[in-house]
Design a protein around this motif. Structure first.
Motif, mmCIF file in Angstrom:
data_model
loop_
_atom_site.group_PDB
_atom_site.id
_atom_site.type_symbol
_atom_site.label_atom_id
_atom_site.label_comp_id
_atom_site.label_asym_id
_atom_site.label_seq_id
_atom_site.Cartn_x
_atom_site.Cartn_y
_atom_site.Cartn_z
ATOM 1 N N ALA A 200 11.090 24.472 -7.301
ATOM 2 C CA ALA A 200 10.169 23.724 -6.444
ATOM 3 C C ALA A 200 9.627 24.605 -5.332
ATOM 4 O O ALA A 200 8.461 24.494 -4.938
ATOM 5 C CB ALA A 200 10.889 22.503 -5.856
ATOM 6 N N GLY A 201 10.462 25.499 -4.815
ATOM 7 C CA GLY A 201 10.008 26.422 -3.779
ATOM 8 C C GLY A 201 8.944 27.371 -4.283
ATOM 9 O O GLY A 201 7.976 27.686 -3.571
ATOM 10 N N VAL A 202 9.112 27.852 -5.502
ATOM 11 C CA VAL A 202 8.100 28.734 -6.094
ATOM 12 C C VAL A 202 6.762 28.013 -6.183
ATOM 13 O O VAL A 202 5.699 28.548 -5.803
ATOM 14 C CB VAL A 202 8.560 29.218 -7.483
ATOM 15 N N LEU A 203 6.782 26.783 -6.685
ATOM 16 C CA LEU A 203 5.538 26.024 -6.821
ATOM 17 C C LEU A 203 4.929 25.713 -5.461
ATOM 18 O O LEU A 203 3.708 25.798 -5.275
ATOM 19 C CB LEU A 203 5.807 24.739 -7.590
ATOM 20 N N ALA A 204 5.793 25.341 -4.511
ATOM 21 C CA ALA A 204 5.283 25.033 -3.175
ATOM 22 C C ALA A 204 4.611 26.255 -2.563
ATOM 23 O O ALA A 204 3.546 26.149 -1.925
ATOM 24 C CB ALA A 204 6.418 24.536 -2.285
ATOM 25 N N GLY A 205 5.255 27.415 -2.726
ATOM 26 C CA GLY A 205 4.674 28.629 -2.177
ATOM 27 C C GLY A 205 3.311 28.933 -2.777
ATOM 28 O O GLY A 205 2.367 29.317 -2.075
ATOM 29 N N LEU A 206 3.168 28.759 -4.073
ATOM 30 C CA LEU A 206 1.895 29.031 -4.733
ATOM 31 C C LEU A 206 0.796 28.077 -4.262
ATOM 32 O O LEU A 206 -0.332 28.500 -3.964
ATOM 33 C CB LEU A 206 2.067 28.927 -6.248
ATOM 34 N N TYR A 207 1.132 26.796 -4.187
ATOM 35 C CA TYR A 207 0.114 25.822 -3.808
ATOM 36 C C TYR A 207 -0.270 25.945 -2.339
ATOM 37 O O TYR A 207 -1.449 25.801 -1.976
ATOM 38 C CB TYR A 207 0.595 24.404 -4.110
ATOM 39 N N VAL A 208 0.716 26.204 -1.468
ATOM 40 C CA VAL A 208 0.393 26.336 -0.048
ATOM 41 C C VAL A 208 -0.513 27.537 0.183
ATOM 42 O O VAL A 208 -1.517 27.470 0.915
ATOM 43 C CB VAL A 208 1.692 26.455 0.784
ATOM 44 N N ARG A 209 -0.201 28.655 -0.460
ATOM 45 C CA ARG A 209 -1.056 29.830 -0.308
ATOM 46 C C ARG A 209 -2.423 29.607 -0.948
ATOM 47 O O ARG A 209 -3.440 30.135 -0.491
ATOM 48 C CB ARG A 209 -0.384 31.058 -0.926
ATOM 49 N N TRP A 268 -4.587 27.411 -14.291
ATOM 50 C CA TRP A 268 -3.332 28.053 -14.668
ATOM 51 C C TRP A 268 -2.198 27.597 -13.747
ATOM 52 O O TRP A 268 -1.065 27.377 -14.208
ATOM 53 C CB TRP A 268 -3.476 29.577 -14.597
ATOM 54 N N LEU A 269 -2.472 27.450 -12.461
ATOM 55 C CA LEU A 269 -1.437 26.973 -11.533
ATOM 56 C C LEU A 269 -1.006 25.551 -11.886
ATOM 57 O O LEU A 269 0.179 25.217 -11.819
ATOM 58 C CB LEU A 269 -1.949 27.027 -10.095
ATOM 59 N N HIS A 270 -1.977 24.719 -12.267
ATOM 60 C CA HIS A 270 -1.622 23.343 -12.658
ATOM 61 C C HIS A 270 -0.746 23.346 -13.914
ATOM 62 O O HIS A 270 0.232 22.582 -14.014
ATOM 63 C CB HIS A 270 -2.889 22.524 -12.900
ATOM 64 N N LEU A 271 -1.100 24.194 -14.889
ATOM 65 C CA LEU A 271 -0.292 24.282 -16.106
ATOM 66 C C LEU A 271 1.125 24.789 -15.784
ATOM 67 O O LEU A 271 2.125 24.265 -16.297
ATOM 68 C CB LEU A 271 -0.962 25.223 -17.111
ATOM 69 N N MET A 272 1.194 25.812 -14.947
ATOM 70 C CA MET A 272 2.499 26.358 -14.578
ATOM 71 C C MET A 272 3.344 25.329 -13.839
ATOM 72 O O MET A 272 4.532 25.133 -14.128
ATOM 73 C CB MET A 272 2.308 27.602 -13.702
ATOM 74 N N ALA A 273 2.717 24.663 -12.867
ATOM 75 C CA ALA A 273 3.463 23.699 -12.056
ATOM 76 C C ALA A 273 3.982 22.546 -12.905
ATOM 77 O O ALA A 273 5.150 22.130 -12.793
ATOM 78 C CB ALA A 273 2.576 23.173 -10.928
ATOM 79 N N ALA A 274 3.128 22.018 -13.765
ATOM 80 C CA ALA A 274 3.553 20.899 -14.608
ATOM 81 C C ALA A 274 4.648 21.329 -15.577
ATOM 82 O O ALA A 274 5.606 20.575 -15.830
ATOM 83 C CB ALA A 274 2.349 20.345 -15.373
ATOM 84 N N THR A 275 4.514 22.548 -16.133
ATOM 85 C CA THR A 275 5.535 23.034 -17.061
ATOM 86 C C THR A 275 6.870 23.221 -16.352
ATOM 87 O O THR A 275 7.932 22.824 -16.870
ATOM 88 C CB THR A 275 5.092 24.368 -17.687
ATOM 89 N N VAL A 276 6.843 23.820 -15.172
ATOM 90 C CA VAL A 276 8.093 24.008 -14.415
ATOM 91 C C VAL A 276 8.701 22.658 -14.050
ATOM 92 O O VAL A 276 9.924 22.478 -14.098
ATOM 93 C CB VAL A 276 7.825 24.862 -13.156
ATOM 94 N N ALA A 282 12.884 18.604 -13.499
ATOM 95 C CA ALA A 282 13.388 17.312 -13.971
ATOM 96 C C ALA A 282 14.744 17.441 -14.682
ATOM 97 O O ALA A 282 15.683 16.693 -14.362
ATOM 98 C CB ALA A 282 12.359 16.650 -14.875
ATOM 99 N N PRO A 283 14.896 18.362 -15.663
ATOM 100 C CA PRO A 283 16.217 18.475 -16.299
ATOM 101 C C PRO A 283 17.329 18.863 -15.325
ATOM 102 O O PRO A 283 18.449 18.349 -15.418
ATOM 103 C CB PRO A 283 15.995 19.570 -17.360
ATOM 104 N N ARG A 284 17.023 19.761 -14.403
ATOM 105 C CA ARG A 284 18.052 20.168 -13.438
ATOM 106 C C ARG A 284 18.455 19.004 -12.542
ATOM 107 O O ARG A 284 19.635 18.830 -12.219
ATOM 108 C CB ARG A 284 17.545 21.328 -12.588
#
Length: 477
Positions: A200-209, A268-276, A282-284
């Motif tokens: 979640a931190g990785v995704l947050a960092g990408l979207y905030v930047r 690409w960010l949307h695809l990455m975020a949804a996949t992660v 979700a599984p974790r």
């Protein structure tokens, strides 16, 4: 009982078993704790409630004299902030683990997003395979789980003096062993949450930047061409495409963004975020929820082995009043000094309020024993003189008869008084060892545990430990 109460019980058990000199917690103290706990919880309370209350009273009373034991208990208690800190640090770490270089490019083949997906899929496979292979067995925590389990419960060295210091050291070792499964699943929960928060931190960092910068998606490779890269992207980001409805770019589109070319990275960010989110977060979170449910069950229903001699003695005193010990000498008239030593042993091992009854000696060759109704609810002890040569037809027959008639007893055991033997042959350890072996063979044949003691000069701590082991052994039913 819950985790906190179990820790108190284990701590008091360590004091009452490791402090052989009774320096920090006397017989009178033990009797007081038992009486006070019984009065507080009442006669209808569960064994867990009685033991928990007795332990709480004992820890408080011992702490008034020396705060070392309560300090040790506090040091080993679970610290929830450890888990919170680990999860928070994972999120912060993820926020700074981006795949964006100084040119603001998003490499669709590079970690951490693709690396997170591959790593977590590998972890799920390991978990699934391990579950199948070790089905029904206790799982072993990995190295990170072991670190959390070790430091989450405190690392202070035992303090105190004399017997109390030894008791605290024993408490630490015993608690580590008994709480291993609880702390193990607790560590698993924390690690699953940390993995989810890292992603979640990785995704947050990408979207905030991405709010302030325009990222350009591209790729480069020495060995892969556009068709292979497109296949990798189609497989890796398929969950995100299914979730968002954003299709994975075509082969032509992938070929068009090979470095130094590129395109706006939004899709690409949307695809990455949804996949992660689908593959990692979700599984974790689900795995963490499952671990939390198991952890909660173990923490609120902490099982202690109440069939151990220590707990059996405490509960026997709570349920049935003071312990009763009936001693039946066989062809042996014990001296007053031996009787006094026997009384000291019974008081030490069964509590100061224990009732001791020494029956009249049974004549040699007679198999008579107490009537079954006379031994109900008591510990039945056959007393022998070590100077007598153990004979199957005499001593063995007596033991067998005693065991049969003592079916209603709490336990049946043999006590061999070595005092007279040691006065004559104490300087010959080989001969003493052979005599003990002969008695053990006879008692083993009768399926009765045996304890050796010099009743006139008993080693109370050693005899107490031997009686604990003997009462814990199975007697014939």
């Amino acid at each position: 009982m819950d985790e906190s109460a179990a820790m108190d019980v284990v701590a008091v058990r360590a004091v009452e078993t490791a402090d052989g000199a009774r320096a920090s917690w006397s017989e009178a103290d033990r009797a007081w704790a038992s009486r006070a706990a019984a009065q507080v919880v009442g006669a209808d309370a569960t064994p867990d409630a009685y033991l928990a209350r007795r332990a709480a009273l004992a820890v408080e009373r011992i702490g008034e004299r020396d705060p070392a034991l309560p300090r040790a208990v506090r040091a080993l208690r679970w610290r929830p902030w450890v888990g919170t800190t680990v999860v928070a640090l994972a999120f912060v770490l993820g926020a700074f683990l981006d795949q964006v270089d100084q040119a603001h490019r998003v490499n669709i083949l590079a970690p951490p997003v693709l690396g997170l997906i591959v790593w977590n899929v590998a972890v799920y496979l390991v978990i699934a395979i391990g579950y199948v292979v070790r089905y029904g067995e206790a799982g072993r925590p990995g190295p990170f789980a072991a670190v959390i389990r070790r430091y989450a419960g405190g690392t202070g060295r035992p303090r105190g003096e004399g017997g109390l210091r030894d008791a605290i050291a024993a408490f630490g070792e015993e608690w580590a062993r008994r709480s291993a499964s609880l702390h193990g699943i607790r560590a698993v929960r924390i690690l699953h949450l940390a993995a989810a928060m890292l992603a979640a931190g990785v995704l947050a960092g990408l979207y905030v930047r991405g709010l302030a910068l325009e990222y350009r998606a591209s790729w480069e490779s020495t060995f892969l061409d556009a068709s292979v890269v497109r296949s990798i992207a189609a497989i890796a980001y398929l969950p995100g495409a299914l979730l968002t409805g954003v299709p994975v770019p075509t082969l032509a589109e992938v070929a068009a963004i090979r470095a130094p070319a590129g395109e706006n990275a939004a899709r690409w960010l949307h695809l990455m975020a949804a996949t992660v989110a689908v593959v990692v977060v979700a599984p974790r979170l689900l795995l963490a929820l499952g671990a939390w449910m198991v952890e909660r069950h173990r923490a609120t229903r902490f099982a202690l082995p109440l069939d151990e001699p220590y707990f059996r003695r405490l509960l026997r005193g709570y349920r049935g009043g003071p312990a009763r010990v009936r001693v039946v000498p066989y062809s042996y008239a014990a001296t007053p000094a031996a009787i006094a030593g026997l009384e000291a042993i019974v008081a030490r091992s069964f509590g100061g309020s224990a009732a001791l009854l020494v029956a009249s000696p049974v004549a040699y060759g007679a198999d008579d024993a107490l009537a079954a109704d006379a031994v109900a609810g008591s510990t039945l002890v056959a007393l022998f003189n070590a100077t007598a040569t153990p004979e199957r037809e005499a001593h063995g027959a007596f033991l067998a008869a005693l065991a049969r008639q003592g079916e209603a007893a709490d336990a049946v055991l043999a006590l061999v008084d070595e005092g007279p033997w040691l006065e004559r042959f104490g300087s010959d350890p080989t001969r003493t060892g052979n005599r003990r072996a002969a008695w053990r063979d006879l008692c083993d044949e009768a399926r009765v545990s045996v304890v050796f003691a010099d009743l006139a000069k008993p080693d109370l701590a050693a005899t107490d430990a031997a009686l604990d082991a003997a009462i814990g052994d199975k007697n014939p039913a």
